[in-house]
Design an enzyme around this catalytic site. Structure first.
Site, mmCIF file in Angstrom:
data_model
loop_
_atom_site.group_PDB
_atom_site.id
_atom_site.type_symbol
_atom_site.label_atom_id
_atom_site.label_comp_id
_atom_site.label_asym_id
_atom_site.label_seq_id
_atom_site.Cartn_x
_atom_site.Cartn_y
_atom_site.Cartn_z
ATOM 1 N N HIS A 253 0.843 -1.210 0.000
ATOM 2 C CA HIS A 253 0.000 0.000 0.000
ATOM 3 C C HIS A 253 0.874 1.255 0.000
ATOM 4 O O HIS A 253 1.039 1.924 1.010
ATOM 5 C CB HIS A 253 -0.956 -0.013 1.194
ATOM 6 C CG HIS A 253 -2.034 -1.039 1.069
ATOM 7 N ND1 HIS A 253 -1.986 -2.255 1.731
ATOM 8 C CD2 HIS A 253 -3.174 -1.055 0.334
ATOM 9 C CE1 HIS A 253 -3.059 -2.957 1.418
ATOM 10 N NE2 HIS A 253 -3.798 -2.262 0.573
ATOM 11 N N PHE A 255 2.744 4.493 -2.909
ATOM 12 C CA PHE A 255 2.366 5.390 -4.001
ATOM 13 C C PHE A 255 2.288 4.657 -5.340
ATOM 14 O O PHE A 255 1.479 5.006 -6.198
ATOM 15 C CB PHE A 255 3.351 6.560 -4.091
ATOM 16 C CG PHE A 255 3.023 7.529 -5.198
ATOM 17 C CD1 PHE A 255 1.840 8.253 -5.185
ATOM 18 C CD2 PHE A 255 3.892 7.703 -6.266
ATOM 19 C CE1 PHE A 255 1.527 9.143 -6.212
ATOM 20 C CE2 PHE A 255 3.595 8.592 -7.299
ATOM 21 C CZ PHE A 255 2.406 9.305 -7.269
#
Length: 519
Positions: A253, A255
């Site tokens: 999780h 960018f």
């Protein structure tokens, strides 16, 4: 876990160090700080020097565990960044400046702090002069001080405007915002890249953060969203930087996952011809929700938050704590004038946009999967694009599809994401074990394999959802649904191989045991 071992293999990159090839290996668990120290050491640069890394074309390469690998024929070069050459005294001074700016951004009573801050700045200015910094460094520091004083004096109260990063502690409390975010280099996208961006086959692993930012910026321009919402293009850049800064460096999780979901949404908009069926406002809501959907994800899922009774779970009463947090961070960023891409939207229209974005982000909680898909199934056979409730349900399903769409991509793009997800799962389950909390079998490193992790998810979650969407958009079958079926078959074959090997190993152990008894 045999089938998941690739997630623990060291990563290798090659550097050009004084004309010689230097091979650097590091664990995928290393933090960016660890990697930077290793790069400094390998490049004969003092350990604490601020550095950047460039490829043979001079483009910046992100220094983090997800950086793209290279070959001895395509060497990276590590160079000290200009910010790192000013010395420790400058670093000390910049730290103090940042601390003062952080106070400003939190303050709603600046006048009461003005005297204290002015005195501190004057004292620090004298210290810099006494410690004998070079003239150019003194002047730079004085200029920074002047800017701060001017900014402070020009405001009689209220919030200091700053495009910033919201830093959060593990329990979800907001700490201190960063005063400024540096600009990112402008990349010119080739026609080949522009076309590839519209397809699920796009390889997200070949791009570093600055390039992904430029791709996202292009999407907003290409869809007509900048014009529709009368966005200031510079504000769009600042907003995207603020978004990137507020994704953590989790194995999954992070960018890059944000970019994956957003690029898939952009692809589905084109593949399903949504420009002809939805309004530009709807497209803006879909894209913005995709970009923001996992902001400040801590790497531990809702089950952990609730079982560990974290502050996020307490704050949101165990109801989608992470998704509620992602929404809150998204609108904290948008509350900054420098980052508010909707600043020129009518207030009433913004209320509806805000509510719609919240609805979509909250829909990404997998605990609501059955509820949302069932609702869509009841509408899909008689779908009405003029019915607001129908369109909202479609948008919820679309963001869900994009959020968990990795297996739609080619195997070489999709499979590394499985390793990343399992790595994040194992970190959580190890922590749950150490804290005496319940551990889900699909997250336990001693029980799960890649095939067992994927087969059920693809068969019972992904394929049924995408096949339902296919009823409304038949064109997705070849490019999205068929790859899911192929992926299911791929992992079922791997499972058969694993099972056969396990059975062979079991028989071998039994034979050895029987042989021992005969003796």
């Amino acid at each position: 876990m045999g089938s998941g071992s690739s997630s623990y293999a060291p990563k290798t990159i090659y550097l050009d160090v004084d004309g010689k090839v230097q091979k650097v290996l590091f664990s995928r668990h290393c933090s960016p700080c660890d990697i930077k120290e290793l790069l400094c050491s390998s490049s004969n640069i003092p350990r604490n020097t601020a550095i950047m890394m460039v490829n043979p074309e001079g483009a910046l390469v992100s220094i983090d565990p997800t950086m793209p690998t290279n070959t001895p024929n395509s060497l990276y070069k590590v160079i000290p960044s200009s910010a790192g050459q000013l010395g420790e005294k400058e670093d000390m001074f910049q730290t103090v400046i940042s601390q003062v700016a952080e106070q400003f951004s939190r303050a709603f009573r600046i006048n009461e702090l003005k005297t204290e801050v002015t005195n501190r700045l004057a004292m620090l200015e004298k210290r810099v002069e006494l410690e004998g910094l070079k003239v150019i460094e003194i002047e730079k520091c004085k200029n920074d001080l002047k800017k701060l004083r001017d900014e402070m004096t020009s405001r009689a109260g209220g919030r200091v405007n700053c495009p910033c990063k919201y830093n959060f502690s593990d329990d979800g409390k907001k700490l201190t915002p960063r005063r400024d975010v540096p600009s990112y280099p402008k990349y010119t996208l080739s026609q080949e890249t522009i076309e590839a961006l519209k397809k699920p086959t796009f390889d997200v692993w070949h791009w570093e953060h600055n390039e992904m930012l430029s791709c996202l910026e292009y999407m907003y321009h290409d869809l007509g969203l900048v014009k529709e919402f009368n966005m200031n293009p510079i504000t769009l850049k600042r907003w995207l930087l603020g978004i990137q800064e507020n994704y953590r460096s989790n194995p999954f999780h992070n960018f890059r996952h944000c970019f994956c979901v957003s690029q898939m949404m952009y692809g589905m908009i084109h593949l399903c011809n949504l420009q002809e069926k939805l309004t530009l406002t709807d497209l803006g809501i879909l894209m913005t929700a995709a970009v923001c959907h996992d902001l400040d994800h801590p790497g531990y899922n809702n089950t952990y938050q609730i079982n560990a009774r974290t502050e996020l779970a307490v704050r949101y009463n165990d109801i989608s704590p992470l998704e509620n947090h992602h929404c809150a961070v998204a609108f904290q960023i948008l509350s900054l004038p420098e980052c508010n891409i909707f600043a020129n939207v009518d207030p009433e229209a913004f209320k509806k946009i805000r509510q719609a974005i919240i609805t979509l982000i909250l829909a990404t909680d997998m605990a609501r999967h059955g509820e949302i898909l069932d609702s869509f199934k009841h509408k899909v056979d008689n779908f009405d694009f003029t019915n607001e409730e129908h369109v909202t349900c479609l948008k919820m399903v679309l963001i869900k599809c994009c959020d968990i769409s990795n297996e739609v991509r080619p195997t070489e793009v999709a499979e590394p994401w499985v390793d990343c997800l399992l790595e994040e799962y194992f970190i959580q389950s190890d922590r749950e074990k150490s804290e005496g909390l319940p551990v889900a079998a699909f997250m336990d490193r001693d029980k799960v394999t890649k095939p067992t992790a994927q087969i059920g998810f693809i068969k019972f979650v992904l394929i049924p959802m995408f096949e339902t969407v296919m009823k409304l958009f038949p064109q997705i079958e070849e490019i999205m649904v068929q790859p899911l079926r192929d992926s299911r078959d791929h992992y079922e074959e791997l499972k058969q191989i694993d099972d056969a090997m396990s059975e062979a190993q079991k028989k071998k152990s039994e034979n050895m045991s029987l042989g021992g008894k005969k003796k």
